[in-house]
Design a protein around this motif. Structure first.
Motif, PDB file in Angstrom:
ATOM      1  N   HIS A  14     -20.505  26.683  47.352  1.00  0.00           N
ATOM      2  CA  HIS A  14     -20.842  25.589  46.565  1.00  0.00           C
ATOM      3  C   HIS A  14     -20.266  25.733  44.927  1.00  0.00           C
ATOM      4  N   ASN A  15     -19.878  24.542  44.598  1.00  0.00           N
ATOM      5  CA  ASN A  15     -19.321  24.603  43.120  1.00  0.00           C
ATOM      6  C   ASN A  15     -20.482  23.497  42.527  1.00  0.00           C
ATOM      7  N   PRO A  16     -21.152  24.151  41.557  1.00  0.00           N
ATOM      8  CA  PRO A  16     -20.509  25.164  40.405  1.00  0.00           C
ATOM      9  C   PRO A  16     -21.263  26.415  40.759  1.00  0.00           C
ATOM     10  N   ILE A  50     -16.510  16.164  32.658  1.00  0.00           N
ATOM     11  CA  ILE A  50     -16.450  17.461  31.721  1.00  0.00           C
ATOM     12  C   ILE A  50     -15.199  18.276  32.107  1.00  0.00           C
ATOM     13  N   PHE A  51     -14.703  18.062  33.235  1.00  0.00           N
ATOM     14  CA  PHE A  51     -13.468  19.038  33.498  1.00  0.00           C
ATOM     15  C   PHE A  51     -12.360  18.666  32.439  1.00  0.00           C
ATOM     16  N   THR A  52     -12.094  17.176  32.339  1.00  0.00           N
ATOM     17  CA  THR A  52     -11.024  16.373  31.535  1.00  0.00           C
ATOM     18  C   THR A  52     -11.391  16.980  30.082  1.00  0.00           C
ATOM     19  N   ALA A 108     -24.678  19.364  41.473  1.00  0.00           N
ATOM     20  CA  ALA A 108     -23.588  18.957  42.567  1.00  0.00           C
ATOM     21  C   ALA A 108     -22.273  18.710  42.011  1.00  0.00           C
ATOM     22  N   TYR A 109     -21.293  18.691  42.461  1.00  0.00           N
ATOM     23  CA  TYR A 109     -19.805  18.391  42.145  1.00  0.00           C
ATOM     24  C   TYR A 109     -20.042  16.869  41.425  1.00  0.00           C
ATOM     25  N   ASP A 110     -19.438  16.671  40.515  1.00  0.00           N
ATOM     26  CA  ASP A 110     -19.707  15.437  39.814  1.00  0.00           C
ATOM     27  C   ASP A 110     -19.286  14.099  40.164  1.00  0.00           C
ATOM     28  N   LEU A 157     -11.124  28.969  31.338  1.00  0.00           N
ATOM     29  CA  LEU A 157     -12.107  29.196  32.273  1.00  0.00           C
ATOM     30  C   LEU A 157     -12.706  28.092  32.776  1.00  0.00           C
ATOM     31  N   GLY A 158     -12.309  26.848  32.372  1.00  0.00           N
ATOM     32  CA  GLY A 158     -13.316  25.781  32.660  1.00  0.00           C
ATOM     33  C   GLY A 158     -13.002  25.111  33.823  1.00  0.00           C
ATOM     34  N   GLN A 159     -11.998  24.048  33.930  1.00  0.00           N
ATOM     35  CA  GLN A 159     -11.784  23.418  35.182  1.00  0.00           C
ATOM     36  C   GLN A 159     -11.383  24.326  36.163  1.00  0.00           C
ATOM     37  N   GLY A 160     -11.494  24.199  37.492  1.00  0.00           N
ATOM     38  CA  GLY A 160     -11.082  25.011  38.566  1.00  0.00           C
ATOM     39  C   GLY A 160      -9.795  24.898  39.025  1.00  0.00           C
ATOM     40  N   PHE A 161      -8.786  25.761  38.584  1.00  0.00           N
ATOM     41  CA  PHE A 161      -7.424  25.617  39.217  1.00  0.00           C
ATOM     42  C   PHE A 161      -6.759  27.039  38.797  1.00  0.00           C
ATOM     43  N   VAL A 188     -14.583  22.131  51.079  1.00  0.00           N
ATOM     44  CA  VAL A 188     -12.894  22.690  50.247  1.00  0.00           C
ATOM     45  C   VAL A 188     -12.889  23.979  49.945  1.00  0.00           C
ATOM     46  N   TYR A 189     -13.967  24.694  49.840  1.00  0.00           N
ATOM     47  CA  TYR A 189     -13.869  26.333  49.396  1.00  0.00           C
ATOM     48  C   TYR A 189     -13.835  27.128  50.785  1.00  0.00           C
ATOM     49  N   GLU A 190     -13.645  26.476  51.892  1.00  0.00           N
ATOM     50  CA  GLU A 190     -13.957  27.312  53.325  1.00  0.00           C
ATOM     51  C   GLU A 190     -13.070  28.403  53.268  1.00  0.00           C
ATOM     52  N   GLY A 194      -5.307  21.884  48.551  1.00  0.00           N
ATOM     53  CA  GLY A 194      -5.072  22.294  47.080  1.00  0.00           C
ATOM     54  C   GLY A 194      -5.823  23.585  46.917  1.00  0.00           C
ATOM     55  N   LYS A 195      -7.048  23.720  47.604  1.00  0.00           N
ATOM     56  CA  LYS A 195      -7.738  24.925  47.261  1.00  0.00           C
ATOM     57  C   LYS A 195      -7.116  26.122  48.331  1.00  0.00           C
ATOM     58  N   VAL A 196      -6.841  25.672  49.264  1.00  0.00           N
ATOM     59  CA  VAL A 196      -6.250  26.857  50.323  1.00  0.00           C
ATOM     60  C   VAL A 196      -4.965  27.489  50.032  1.00  0.00           C
ATOM     61  N   TYR A 248     -14.166  29.322  43.477  1.00  0.00           N
ATOM     62  CA  TYR A 248     -13.520  29.878  42.279  1.00  0.00           C
ATOM     63  C   TYR A 248     -14.421  30.330  41.258  1.00  0.00           C
ATOM     64  N   PHE A 249     -15.758  30.024  41.478  1.00  0.00           N
ATOM     65  CA  PHE A 249     -16.523  30.062  40.223  1.00  0.00           C
ATOM     66  C   PHE A 249     -17.820  30.963  40.285  1.00  0.00           C
ATOM     67  N   ILE A 250     -18.176  31.414  39.102  1.00  0.00           N
ATOM     68  CA  ILE A 250     -19.320  32.400  38.772  1.00  0.00           C
ATOM     69  C   ILE A 250     -20.086  31.793  37.666  1.00  0.00           C
ATOM     70  N   ILE A 258     -23.874  28.719  32.108  1.00  0.00           N
ATOM     71  CA  ILE A 258     -22.164  27.930  32.147  1.00  0.00           C
ATOM     72  C   ILE A 258     -21.681  28.691  33.256  1.00  0.00           C
ATOM     73  N   ARG A 259     -20.520  27.916  33.560  1.00  0.00           N
ATOM     74  CA  ARG A 259     -19.552  28.358  34.614  1.00  0.00           C
ATOM     75  C   ARG A 259     -18.232  28.684  34.326  1.00  0.00           C
ATOM     76  N   PHE A 260     -18.131  29.955  34.717  1.00  0.00           N
ATOM     77  CA  PHE A 260     -16.605  30.393  34.663  1.00  0.00           C
ATOM     78  C   PHE A 260     -15.967  30.257  35.828  1.00  0.00           C
TER      79      PHE A 260
HETATM   80  N1  GLN Z   1     -12.879  20.871  41.079  1.00  0.00           N
HETATM   81  C1  GLN Z   1     -12.600  21.200  40.037  1.00  0.00           C
HETATM   82  C2  GLN Z   1     -13.439  21.731  38.999  1.00  0.00           C
HETATM   83  O1  GLN Z   1     -14.744  21.799  39.708  1.00  0.00           O
HETATM   84  C3  GLN Z   1     -12.149  20.140  38.828  1.00  0.00           C
HETATM   85  C4  GLN Z   1     -11.366  18.703  39.525  1.00  0.00           C
HETATM   86  C5  GLN Z   1     -11.383  17.802  38.634  1.00  0.00           C
HETATM   87  O2  GLN Z   1     -11.022  18.176  37.367  1.00  0.00           O
HETATM   88  N2  GLN Z   1     -11.726  16.582  38.891  1.00  0.00           N
HETATM   89  O3  GLN Z   1     -13.418  22.463  38.125  1.00  0.00           O
END
Ligand code: GLN
Ligand code: PMP
Length: 380
Positions: free
Chosen positions: A168-170, A14-16, A119-121, A30-34, A199-201, A230-232, A314-316, A359-361
């Motif tokens: 927790h993501n998301p 879904i991120f791609t 859960a994270y995909d 505001l989709g993929q987390g970066f 990863v979001y420690e 990457g997250k830190v 990173y998310f809400i 939805i997740r922002f």
């Molecule tokens: N962790 C990121 C997110 O949840 C995306 C990572 C990825 O694209 N695989 O948005």
């Protein structure tokens, strides 16, 4: 030639998909987390310096030792756990890979792994490619807390592990003391392992403590704890992380790692071994991200979206029930195309595609990016 798929149910993530749609429709992503702001200049300089200093050949299989030593020191300072850099820390190409390798070290045909959803995909495909069975339990809606009674009911003689993810993501929910007590009681006399995605420690808000598995010796002895640089350091494209686990678990982890990646990008490891000594750089991250969360909540007040609380990551998450009764994927796609703001539909984090119409922002963006998004979302 035909190939028989090992993951027949899996398609592009879904991120791609949402990032591609955002690019196609020139939407605010505001989709993929970066993060969309620059990473630390000094860290970039240190990588460059490491290259010029000749750190351009293979690092040791487990990782550049001074980096593992710096991580051990950080873990001791934060969580009072004296992990040994030689036998308990392995540097990996990212957190996702650390989780995959932990699962691959553990799971055999027919083993069950408890996965709280959403859960994270990557978790479920990681389990299934190893012949394991993901036993999902729903997080309580709408606070997304773990229902420990459901976890207990899901345990069987085949249960090999449980996957935890805090923050927790998301959803931005976090583990609290009462969760740790429940977890302890459940696993105490069992042979259940814990795969803890942390990863979001350093992205946890409102002065709440991060309850790492590393803090609790009884839980740590059965845990693979996974992290991401990457997250830190706001550099998700670096794909560098690490797994911390007791010596016997680490030995198995490294058997998988040494034939998959062997060792990670050396210059970044050298740079991080120096930069990690600067405690402020990671300790300030929560405050920075909390400001972004609060800013986003403020500017979204005038829209018809109803944001849920977020305590970390990173998310809400947001309900759009004032706007539409479409399913979340249809809504997220339409919002990207028509309003020009991309998000992630929460159903993507459920194997069953369960649709809570949420939805997740992702709010780890420059203020101007968040403002541009809110201006567009007001029209929804
Ligand atoms: N962790 C990121 C997110 O949840 C995306 C990572 C990825 O694209 N695989 O948005
Ligand atoms: N776990 C979760 C919950 C994540 O959101 C991410 C972000 N991609 C990861 C693991 C993986 O991190 P990395 O990019 O270092 O593989």
């Amino acid at each position: 030639m035909e190939i028989s798929s090992r993951l027949p149910g899996v398609s592009t993530t879904i991120f791609t998909t949402m990032s591609a749609l955002a690019a196609e429709f020139h939407a605010v992503n505001l989709g993929q987390g970066f993060p969309d702001f620059p990473m630390n200049d000094e860290l970039i300089r240190l990588v460059h310096q490491a290259m010029k200093d000749g750190f351009n050949q293979y690092a040791p299989m487990a990782g550049y030792l001074p980096l593992r030593e710096a991580i051990a020191e950080k873990i001791f300072n934060l969580y009072k756990n004296p992990v040994h850099p030689e036998t308990e820390i392995t540097i990996t190409p990212g957190g996702t890979y650390a989780i995959y390798s932990a699962i691959t070290s553990l799971i055999r045909e027919g083993d069950e792994v408890i996965v709280p959803e959403p859960a994270y995909d990557s978790y479920i495909p990681n389990i299934e490619i190893n012949g394991g069975v993901a036993v999902t339990i729903p997080l309580r809606f709408p606070d997304y807390k773990i229902d420990w009674r459901a976890v207990k009911n899901a345990i069987s003689p085949k249960t090999k592990a449980i996957i935890l993810n805090s923050p927790h993501n998301p959803t931005g929910s976090i583990l609290k003391n009462e969760d740790i007590e429940e977890l302890r009681t459940l696993v105490r006399d069992s042979s259940i392992f814990i795969i803890s995605d942390e990863v979001y420690e350093h992205l946890i808000f409102d002065d709440l403590p991060h309850l790492s598995m590393l803090r609790f010796p009884d839980l740590y002895q059965r845990s693979f704890v996974c992290f991401s640089f990457g997250k830190v350091y706001n550099c998700t494209g670096w794909k560098l992380g690490y797994c911390v686990a007791p010596p016997k678990l680490t030995a198995e982890f490294r058997k998988v790692h040494q034939f998959n990646c062997f060792s990670c990008f050396t210059p970044a490891q050298v740079a991080l071994s120096i930069f990690l000594k600067n405690k402020d750089a990671y300790l300030q991250l929560s405050a920075l991200m909390q400001e972004k969360r609060d800013f986003f909540i403020r500017i979204m007040k005038d829209t018809r979206f109803r944001l849920l609380p977020s305590y970390g990551s990173y998310f809400i998450c947001s309900s759009y029930d004032n706007i539409s009764d479409e399913d979340d994927k249809t809504f997220a796609i339409r919002m990207t195309k028509e309003a020009g703001v991309a998000s992630i539909p929460l159903s993507a984090f459920y194997r069953s595609g369960k649709d809570d119409k949420m939805i997740r922002f992702c709010f780890c963006k420059k203020e101007e990016t968040l403002l541009k998004a809110a201006e567009r979302l007001i029209k929804m």
